[in-house]
Design an enzyme around this catalytic site. Sequence first.
Site, short mmCIF file in Angstrom:
data_model
loop_
_atom_site.label_atom_id
_atom_site.label_comp_id
_atom_site.label_asym_id
_atom_site.label_seq_id
_atom_site.Cartn_x
_atom_site.Cartn_y
_atom_site.Cartn_z
N ASP A 155 82.12 -1.07 64.97
CA ASP A 155 81.60 -0.23 64.06
C ASP A 155 81.55 1.36 64.48
OD1 ASP A 155 80.07 1.36 62.17
OD2 ASP A 155 78.21 0.37 62.55
N ASN A 173 68.34 -0.52 66.62
CA ASN A 173 68.26 -1.83 65.76
C ASN A 173 69.00 -3.06 66.32
OD1 ASN A 173 67.17 -3.09 63.25
ND2 ASN A 173 69.42 -3.02 62.89
N ASP A 216 70.96 -7.93 65.38
CA ASP A 216 69.71 -7.24 65.37
C ASP A 216 68.75 -7.67 66.80
OD1 ASP A 216 70.24 -6.22 62.86
OD2 ASP A 216 68.24 -5.93 62.43
N ASP A 267 69.15 5.73 65.18
CA ASP A 267 70.07 5.05 64.23
C ASP A 267 69.19 4.19 63.52
OD1 ASP A 267 72.76 4.77 63.15
OD2 ASP A 267 72.54 2.73 63.91
N GLU A 304 66.97 8.29 61.46
CA GLU A 304 67.94 8.06 60.15
C GLU A 304 67.20 7.09 59.40
OE1 GLU A 304 72.11 6.52 58.89
OE2 GLU A 304 70.88 5.40 60.56
C1 BGC Z 1 75.33 4.97 61.09
C2 BGC Z 1 76.49 4.32 60.65
C3 BGC Z 1 76.48 2.81 61.22
C4 BGC Z 1 75.01 2.10 60.90
C5 BGC Z 1 74.81 0.98 61.87
C6 BGC Z 1 74.16 4.29 60.53
O1 BGC Z 1 73.67 4.49 59.57
O2 BGC Z 1 75.22 6.17 60.78
O3 BGC Z 1 77.56 4.88 60.99
O4 BGC Z 1 77.45 2.10 60.74
O5 BGC Z 1 73.93 2.75 61.29
O6 BGC Z 1 74.65 1.16 63.11
#
Ligand code: BGC
Length: 497
Positions: free
Chosen positions: A19, A61, A129, A159, A201
Amino acid sequence: ELGVDCLWLSPMYPSPLRDDGYDISDYYNIHPDYGTLDDFKKLIAEAKKRDIRIITDLVMNHTSDLHPWFQEARKSKDSPKRDWYVWSDTDDLYTETRIIFLDTEPSNWTYDEVAGQYFWHRFYRTQPDLNWDNPEVIEEFKNIARFWLDLGLDGFRADAVPYLIERDHTSNENLPETHEILKDFRAFMDEEFPGTILLGEANMWPWDLRPYFADGDEFQMCFHFPVMPRLFMAVKKGEVSDVIDIMERTPDIPANCQWCTFLRNHDELTLEMVTEEERQWMWEQYAPEDRMRLNLGIRRRMAPLLDNDRRKLELLNVVLFSLPGSPILYYGDEIGMGDNIWLFDRNGVRTPMQWKNAPNAGFSEAEETYAPAIDDDAFGYARVNVENALADEHSLWYWTKHLIAMRKEHPALSRGSYEFVQTDNPAVLAILRKCENETILALANFSNKAQVARVALPEYAAHEKVELFSQIPHGCKDETHRTLLEPYEYQWLLMRD
Ligand code: BGC
């Protein structure tokens, strides 16, 4: 040179890159493809010399499934790391939780043969997770933060924070226990590293985002996700009501907090925060080909989305800079870079920065890069690159530099209060930004036709006005300030006493 004062680096840690680095396999190092810890220290030092702060992603996470913690955890139920992740004998637990990576993951549970149990993952199955109910996990993340903040980092973009804690019969998003953990993390950072920042985020509606600021003691900043797609909606419709509506439904935030606003980032242009009908409409308008779509979003960059039309690019950026919050620019958008929809997943908007007309766009001297540089006719590196942008005083780059400088010069735009002022024209957005010493009226015509707008501002009738981009005085002394705006024209009117 552009005037940027903070860099946000996406994950630069060792990772199998399933990822693109958001699957971390070692939180205490730099991915060898990018360099070494010493290089990173040098980067921080050089940035500081230029008054640039650096924050990095902190993925809380989940980890990579190749992280030694997970490898250890899956070995046996007695493993000391077993309880660092979330396990179940069945996959019918937490059924009320939605799937985020809809295109690839059929379930949030994946069976692990070695472990003999299912593990929980909100993203790819290669990203188990972590179990944030386990105090050891909390302590470990404080150690990780200490490690990087000790090097002089200025904070983190935390994140995917809504998903830390799981509870049965809930959506497993935004749970009170998750907020408790985040608050405790902030308190730890404030105490040990005062002046550092946590940017959250959480791709949520404004009312669900509000608790992430708590009483000014959780996140200092959060991304404002829902306003972003509405800016793209407005420019396509030639009508601004959706932007006003979402901002008016955005609760006030504590005085020591701020929004982060953006037009594009490294992910798909997310359409999670719109209705089903709006999403279909956005897909039809902006992603006519299937491969332009991903999950609930659009995997394209800003310039191609806006038809590479300089007027629209300027308009949306000016509005971004007129709204409350700190604007974040995505690398390459300042020179109008394009995308490559033939690349997998979101990689199409993550191609090498186009520095010059040289192999790999001047990004790397390696024989081959992870993703190829864009080389099509309209957006290819032979044309669209920093060197060319710097050689042309009318380039988008110089315009962006000017925009950033003006925002710094006028505190009303960065720290001022804001209100939407009524115009009699649905295509025209009018935002009044005010701080102690100055008032600026931002006007933006979202339509492809010239528009006349009357803005009722009787208290400023007598003020002399100057338009900041052109530096041309505005003669209007009417109580209903009347302005003619060309297609996609914008103005910043400074009211002089
Ligand atoms: C990041 C993504 C990522 C995801 C999982 C987010 O929201 O911006 O790029 O794939 O978290 O970590």
